[in-house]
Design an enzyme around this catalytic site. Structure first.
Site, PDB file in Angstrom:
ATOM      1  N   HIS A  52       0.831  -1.209   0.000  1.00  0.00           N
ATOM      2  CA  HIS A  52       0.000   0.000   0.000  1.00  0.00           C
ATOM      3  C   HIS A  52       0.867   1.261   0.000  1.00  0.00           C
ATOM      4  O   HIS A  52       0.574   2.238  -0.707  1.00  0.00           O
ATOM      5  CB  HIS A  52      -0.917  -0.002   1.224  1.00  0.00           C
ATOM      6  CG  HIS A  52      -2.081  -0.932   1.103  1.00  0.00           C
ATOM      7  ND1 HIS A  52      -1.955  -2.301   1.186  1.00  0.00           N
ATOM      8  CD2 HIS A  52      -3.406  -0.691   0.904  1.00  0.00           C
ATOM      9  CE1 HIS A  52      -3.149  -2.863   1.051  1.00  0.00           C
ATOM     10  NE2 HIS A  52      -4.053  -1.906   0.886  1.00  0.00           N
ATOM     11  N   HIS A 107       0.907  -2.994   9.495  1.00  0.00           N
ATOM     12  CA  HIS A 107       2.303  -3.194   9.106  1.00  0.00           C
ATOM     13  C   HIS A 107       3.207  -2.680  10.220  1.00  0.00           C
ATOM     14  O   HIS A 107       2.840  -1.782  10.980  1.00  0.00           O
ATOM     15  CB  HIS A 107       2.634  -2.440   7.807  1.00  0.00           C
ATOM     16  CG  HIS A 107       2.250  -3.183   6.565  1.00  0.00           C
ATOM     17  ND1 HIS A 107       3.006  -4.200   6.038  1.00  0.00           N
ATOM     18  CD2 HIS A 107       1.182  -3.028   5.738  1.00  0.00           C
ATOM     19  CE1 HIS A 107       2.425  -4.651   4.938  1.00  0.00           C
ATOM     20  NE2 HIS A 107       1.310  -3.955   4.740  1.00  0.00           N
ATOM     21  N   ASP A 167       8.325  -1.866   7.734  1.00  0.00           N
ATOM     22  CA  ASP A 167       7.695  -2.189   6.449  1.00  0.00           C
ATOM     23  C   ASP A 167       7.403  -0.918   5.656  1.00  0.00           C
ATOM     24  O   ASP A 167       7.656  -0.835   4.454  1.00  0.00           O
ATOM     25  CB  ASP A 167       6.389  -2.948   6.666  1.00  0.00           C
ATOM     26  CG  ASP A 167       6.582  -4.237   7.424  1.00  0.00           C
ATOM     27  OD1 ASP A 167       7.739  -4.691   7.527  1.00  0.00           O
ATOM     28  OD2 ASP A 167       5.585  -4.782   7.922  1.00  0.00           O
TER      29      ASP A 167
END
Length: 428
Positions: free
Chosen positions: A314, A357, A361
């Protein structure tokens, strides 16, 4: 009577006419002195581009070159006056003509920008005189002039190469499918939460989870996507833009496949309820991968995945769209740039606030995406590196897609749809 050349900036139109007669350009006295009232000051500022383009538009190439050389000699003899006027010889005459020599670069690429002949990012500059002797000079770099005429010339050199854009679309399409399959494999290997609890994370441990935050992060991504699609629709060089987006997205997600598959991190939060899941035979895995693929891996489309943590897909998408929006819009579109960056930063915050996350990340995803974007565009805007062995080895997709793109892509916009025949008849 020979025209004196002292105080050229104070010459009248008649004195300029006399100079033209003395130099053998009497046929242009009417055009330059009578019609356009060229005096000494404007004569010193005259360039080859002025001779070629409107309103003069001289049509004889030999006369253009000879008159350019005569102007160069005159300007060199009046160097002090040029400096007083805030001009330099290089402002009006191509660099090769300034020294009365022809410049060449063995095995390298030369380009012309508005009459200035430059070697872009060369390491060695070789001067070839009329007698054939050669001297090595310092490296010269080209910088694109920011006027409209340069952008028009440069735009004409940019081939859309739609077939390459189609190949890049297939490339990113297949990469997304491969990524979906890797996510299925990773889900089967996700660590047991009872044995491997969430890792310590300074952000996740400090900020309480916001349940609706991940949906907001995806909403930020959708808004950025719509902004980019509108820019892509109206941009004159939309084929090159879309090809670059597909090339970069595909490459980043291939890297993500490697990191996901190499190391399986523990689930970042108890709320995720992730557990190792087996999808049976290969066909079952393919069906699950197709479900992730068709839903773009988004929770808004009902896709739930586990184990694909290093690094955040994302964040990659949101950051890449932000950089494309800000790169391919004019620099003075400050509102669009501000909105784009706010969406990017808030999207990253919402990903972390949702505890979907780890901080590492998101940080790695942002760093890799931005560095790859800047690396790609630096190479694309520097033609000297486009055909280098290093680029072909380390970035083969770049070498293939950008081999015929000559320099930076100007931000020019046009209406993509032609007017219907009936409308053309009614209008004109």
């Amino acid at each position: 009577m020979a025209q004196t050349e002292e105080g050229v900036s104070t010459w009248s139109c008649n004195q300029v006419a006399q100079w033209l007669q003395d130099e053998g350009f009497g046929q242009y006295v009417e055009l330059l002195c009578t019609q356009h009232r060229l005096d000494g000051l404007s004569l010193l500022a005259l360039t080859e581009v002025d001779l070629r383009g409107p309103p003069l538009s001289l049509s004889v190439l030999g006369d253009i070159k000879r008159l350019t050389l005569a102007l160069h000699r005159l300007q060199r003899r009046n160097h002090d006056q040029l400096e007083e006027l805030g001009l330099r010889p290089s402002d009006s005459i191509p660099s090769g003509l300034l020294l009365g020599v022809e410049w060449s670069m063995d095995g390298k690429d030369w380009r012309e920008f508005n009459g200035d002949y430059c070697l872009r990012n060369g390491t060695e500059l070789v001067r070839r005189t009329r007698g054939g002797s050669r001297n090595v000079s310092s490296a010269a770099t080209c910088h694109a002039h920011s006027n409209g005429r340069h952008e028009q010339q440069l735009a004409g050199r940019l081939d859309p190469e739609v077939w390459k854009t189609v190949i890049s679309s297939i490339y990113v399409f297949l990469v997304f499918g491969f990524t979906s399959f890797v996510m299925v494999i990773v889900h089967e290997r996700v660590p047991d939460m009872r044995t491997y609890p969430p890792l310590p994370d300074i952000f996740l441990d400090s900020v309480p989870r916001i349940p609706w935050a991940f949906a907001m992060a995806e909403a930020c991504g959708l808004v950025l996507c719509y902004m980019f699609l509108l820019i892509l629709l109206l941009h004159k060089h939309r084929s090159i833009l879309f090809r670059r987006l597909c090339s970069l997205m595909g490459t980043v997600f291939l890297l993500r496949c490697c990191t996901m598959f190499a190391t399986s991190l523990s689930v970042p939060g108890q709320h995720l309820k992730c557990a190792s899941q087996t999808y049976g035979d290969t066909w079952g895995k393919i069906q699950r991968a197709l479900a992730i693929w068709s839903g773009f891996g988004m929770t808004l489309t009902g896709v739930q995945t586990c184990g694909d943590y290093m690094f955040s897909g994302h964040t990659v998408v949101i950051t890449m769209l932000n950089f494309f929006v800000t790169e391919y819009t004019p620099r003075n579109w400050n509102l669009i740039h501000t909105i784009s960056w706010v969406l990017n930063l808030f999207g990253i915050f919402f990903i972390l606030a949702a505890h979907e996350h780890y901080s590492i990340d998101v940080f790695i995803a942002f760093y890799i995406t931005t560095r790859l974007f800047l690396y790609y565009h630096t190479l694309a805007n520097t033609r000297a590196y486009q055909h280098s062995r290093r680029a072909r080895i380390w970035f083969p997709m770049f070498s293939f897609f950008e081999c015929n793109v000559n320099g930076p892509v100007p931000n020019q916009y046009e209406w993509p749809f032609s007017k219907p025949t009936v409308m053309k008849t009614l209008i004109g």
